[in-house]
Design an enzyme around this catalytic site. Structure first.
Site, short mmCIF file in Angstrom:
data_model
loop_
_atom_site.label_atom_id
_atom_site.label_comp_id
_atom_site.label_asym_id
_atom_site.label_seq_id
_atom_site.Cartn_x
_atom_site.Cartn_y
_atom_site.Cartn_z
N ARG A 1 -5.03 -8.31 -4.19
CA ARG A 1 -5.41 -8.91 -2.90
C ARG A 1 -4.39 -8.63 -1.81
NH1 ARG A 1 -8.55 -14.26 -2.84
NH2 ARG A 1 -7.76 -14.02 -0.76
N GLU B 1 -15.38 6.02 10.06
CA GLU B 1 -14.98 5.56 8.74
C GLU B 1 -13.87 6.45 8.16
OE1 GLU B 1 -15.00 3.08 7.13
OE2 GLU B 1 -14.67 3.65 5.05
N LYS C 1 -10.07 5.22 7.21
CA LYS C 1 -9.56 5.42 5.84
C LYS C 1 -8.20 6.09 5.90
CE LYS C 1 -11.37 3.51 4.09
NZ LYS C 1 -12.38 2.50 4.09
N GLU D 1 -5.43 3.69 7.31
CA GLU D 1 -4.97 2.55 6.51
C GLU D 1 -4.18 2.96 5.28
OE1 GLU D 1 -9.41 1.28 4.86
OE2 GLU D 1 -7.96 -0.27 5.22
N TRP E 1 0.36 -14.13 1.47
CA TRP E 1 0.34 -13.00 2.41
C TRP E 1 0.63 -13.61 3.77
CZ3 TRP E 1 -2.24 -11.03 6.69
CH2 TRP E 1 -2.19 -9.64 6.86
N ASN F 1 -4.70 -21.85 0.55
CA ASN F 1 -5.25 -20.60 1.08
C ASN F 1 -6.04 -20.98 2.33
OD1 ASN F 1 -6.33 -18.10 1.47
ND2 ASN F 1 -7.62 -18.09 -0.35
N GLY F 2 -5.76 -20.34 3.46
CA GLY F 2 -6.48 -20.65 4.69
C GLY F 2 -5.52 -20.87 5.84
N LYS G 1 -6.96 -7.43 1.04
CA LYS G 1 -8.34 -7.06 0.68
C LYS G 1 -9.38 -7.87 1.44
CE LYS G 1 -11.49 -4.76 -1.46
NZ LYS G 1 -11.80 -3.46 -0.80
N CYS H 1 -4.42 -15.34 0.48
CA CYS H 1 -3.57 -15.43 -0.69
C CYS H 1 -4.39 -15.80 -1.92
CB CYS H 1 -2.50 -16.47 -0.44
SG CYS H 1 -3.16 -17.97 0.20
N HIS I 1 -15.07 14.21 28.21
CA HIS I 1 -14.91 13.17 29.24
C HIS I 1 -13.51 12.56 29.23
CE1 HIS I 1 -19.09 13.51 30.32
NE2 HIS I 1 -19.42 13.37 29.05
O1 M6R Z 1 -14.96 -7.71 2.90
P1 M6R Z 1 -15.49 -7.19 4.18
O2 M6R Z 1 -16.44 -6.05 3.99
O3 M6R Z 1 -16.08 -8.23 5.07
O4 M6R Z 1 -14.22 -6.59 4.93
C1 M6R Z 1 -14.31 -6.06 6.22
C2 M6R Z 1 -13.06 -5.28 6.56
O5 M6R Z 1 -11.94 -6.10 6.56
C3 M6R Z 1 -12.84 -4.12 5.57
O6 M6R Z 1 -13.93 -3.26 5.53
C4 M6R Z 1 -11.59 -3.30 5.96
O7 M6R Z 1 -11.82 -2.64 7.17
C5 M6R Z 1 -11.24 -2.32 4.83
N1 M6R Z 1 -9.85 -2.45 4.47
C6 M6R Z 1 -11.46 -0.93 5.20
O8 M6R Z 1 -11.15 -0.05 4.16
#
Ligand code: M6R
Length: 611
Positions: A29, A484, A488, A491, A76, A102-103, A606, A4, A507
């Site tokens: 965020r 990757e 993408k 998400e 969040w 936060n935490g 984020k 958050c 396999h």
């Molecule tokens: O801030 P970071 O690079 O440590 O984050 C790692 C992952 O949480 C981040 O790459 C996440 O997979 C992204 N949303 C992917 O687009």
């Protein structure tokens, strides 16, 4: 709870306006509720709303109250659903202390039970954070600093906490452990925040608060103390980001803006480290031949997109520097008692520098004696501060949850590190080194050219946005790109997708292929080109639909595929940087057609500062 945002203000102006404004700057965020607490003439007024910050703004806009001191929060949800009751700030039982957090408070159930038993406290939310307000309240005897310190002694977990007391209308008290916290220096006003963008409109001079420090913020002073209440002198950090860099700059979405910023990010990350002679400067990171020869293993550890960069890093380091390299997911590494010692180099990759799993893996590696080198995009982040050495990506702030430009700049850093190591160790022939530097230098312009595939991609997205699942396959360095691309798509579009090394298809996964099953086939590696052609035949024979990604000039692939996206000619080693771009665009355009919340996809945030 949570991932958050925290904002605090004390000064001569409207706390209400500044805090709402700061919270809005943290919208990127990801959050599901927001709230504000003001000290208005010795009384704490709290307002909270679920949903977007505009809901909260609308609610308090009409109300005739304000103050010169307050704290605000975007939440969040982790402990407790995203309803108004669970939003921060939380109040002590008598309503005279308010906190934002936060935490995660790991022992909150135990604390809650004690507070209920010993102080007959009734809890109003399902959150772990509410215990903090009650703990401070239970210890409060007119001195907020003392009460916060006593509360912290009882708390286990990760936290950045901002607290205010009705009876002390001149100060915010904040404390941190393993969650980001900064204090901003203004004129006759000072600020508190979890993230720099919240303060950019107000100040560029900040203090980074360290673990176990307590900070007292008044309108004319910021005092930082360590856990023994010894005053700490901290250097002011001047933020050089352009405020516009944190805004969309004319694009409809941050994700699109950030995809398009890649040529520039690649150029910055590269050129700052390459001198006129093509020699690599590692920003003062000392990696001498002697030190490198003393390393017998490298672990590259990260999460999500950063871990896909790590997969490429392994290939590059082994190829150019000849040092055995393993990759691992941070969430796995920390629980498997890895074989780490003083001869290990731990290479940590994180855009945000605040990912808890990555941080904990880093700490575990340090405990075992490894040297820690990090690749990170956020100056002053926890990963950056806790590493022995940091090599920054110069991607600029990445706002969209889906990581794009951070990924390609992480790759650039990995090329530089791998080439540097190989040359320093004397295992990389000079001609090979020179060839790679030329390839790297050509990348920004080739990335520009690759972005021109967008019209073709938009058209593919229109046809394929109705698909329920999409497969990505590749070999060698294309495997990381397939992973990757698949992440993408998932998400931002919420389409189910699957990435697999092409050789593994037969396999088991081949059983899933039916008529018109959609495959994106990555064939950017000349050395594996023939093998990929066979894979295409294999899936075409089962009536799948194949879209290939290959280097310009590879005509044979166009003949066997249903359609082909061409990227510029380049060496196999650097192709992952170019091959991922059309697939980032594909995820973006499909998500747009499906009217998804592209910059803040559901359930995601984020930076993942929880386990
Ligand atoms: O801030 P970071 O690079 O440590 O984050 C790692 C992952 O949480 C981040 O790459 C996440 O997979 C992204 N949303 C992917 O687009």
């Amino acid at each position: 709870m949570t991932m958050c945002g925290i904002v605090g203000y004390v000064g001569n102006n409207s706390a209400k306006d500044m805090i709402i404004d700061g919270l809005k700057s943290l919208e990127y965020r990801g959050y599901d509720s927001a709230g504000i607490a003001l000290n208005a003439k010795g009384k704490i007024i709290v307002r909270k709303e679920s949903g977007v910050i505009a809901n909260l703004e609308k609610k308090i806009g009409k109300q005739d109250f304000d103050g010169n001191l307050g704290i605000g929060h975007t939440r969040w949800a982790t402990h407790g659903s995203p309803i108004r009751e669970n939003a921060h700030p939380h109040l002590s039982a008598d309503g005279r202390i308010a906190i934002v957090h936060n935490g995660i408070i790991e022992n909150y159930l135990e604390l809650k039970a004690q507070l209920k038993k010993n102080h007959r406290i009734e809890f109003k939310s399902e959150t772990d954070s509410e215990v903090i307000a009650h703990l401070i309240g239970a210890h409060y005897k007119g001195d907020l600093v003392e009460a916060v310190r006593k509360a912290v002694e009882r708390m286990r977990g990760a936290y950045a906490v901002g607290a205010i007391a009705a009876d002390e209308p001149d100060k915010i008290v904040a404390v941190r452990k393993d969650a980001p916290l900064i204090a901003g220096i203004g004129q006759d006003s000072n600020y508190l925040a979890s993230d720099i963008p919240a303060l950019l409109k107000y100040t560029r001079d900040i203090y980074l608060i360290e673990n176990d420090e307590i900070v007292i913020i008044t309108a004319d002073d910021i005092k930082i103390y360590d856990e023994d209440m010894t005053r700490v002198r901290r250097e002011v950090m001047h933020v050089t980001w352009d405020a516009a860099a944190a805004e969309k700059g004319g694009y409809e979405h941050f994700m699109k803006k950030e995809i398009c910023e890649q040529p520039e990010g690649i150029r910055e990350t590269l050129e700052r480290r390459l001198d006129d002679r093509g020699d690599i400067k590692l920003d003062g990171v000392e990696l001498t031949k002697k030190e490198l020869d003393a390393i017998d293993r490298i672990y590259i550890v990260a999460c999500g997109t950063a871990s896909h960069a790590g997969m490429q890093g392994k290939a590059l380091i082994e190829r150019f520097a000849g040092i055995p390299t393993e990759t691992d997911l941070a969430s796995e590494f920390r629980y498997r008692n890895p074989l780490v010692n003083e001869r290990t180099l731990f290479l940590c990759i994180s855009q945000s520098g605040e990912t808890l799993d990555t941080l904990e893996a880093l700490r575990e590696a340090k405990r075992k004696g490894a040297r820690v080198l990090s690749i990170c995009n956020v100056v002053g982040s926890s990963v950056a501060r806790e590493s022995d050495d940091v090599f920054y990506t110069w991607a600029g702030p990445e706002i969209a949850v889906a990581s794009t430009k951070a990924y390609t700049t992480q790759l650039v850093c990995l090329y530089l590190i791998a080439l540097y190591m190989g040359r320093e160790r004397g295992v990389l022939p000079e001609s090979e080194y020179r060839r790679m530097i030329e390839e790297l230098r050509a990348l920004p312009q080739k990335a520009e050219e690759t972005l021109k595939t967008e019209n073709q991609i938009r058209e593919l997205a229109e046809r394929f946005c109705i698909k329920e699942q999409i497969f990505y396959i590749g070999r060698g360095q294309d495997v990381g790109t397939a992973y990757e691309a698949s992440l993408k798509l998932k998400e931002v579009s919420y389409i189910n997708s699957f990435a697999i090394a092409a050789g593994e298809l037969k396999h088991g996964t081949i059983a899933l292929i039916r008529k018109q099953t959609l495959f994106f086939v990555l064939a950017s590696q000349d050395a594996l080109y023939e093998k990929m052609l066979s894979n295409i035949e294999e899936i075409k024979a089962r009536s799948a639909h194949v879209v290939s990604i290959a280097k310009k000039g590879n005509r044979r692939i166009a003949k066997v595929s249903d359609e082909t996206i061409f990227i510029p000619q380049c060496a196999d080693e650097v192709a992952p940087i170019l091959a991922v771009i059309p697939l980032q665009l594909l995820a973006y355009h499909i998500a747009k057609l499906k009217k998804r919340n592209i910059d803040k996809p559901r359930n995601l945030a984020k930076s993942v500062t929880v386990e």
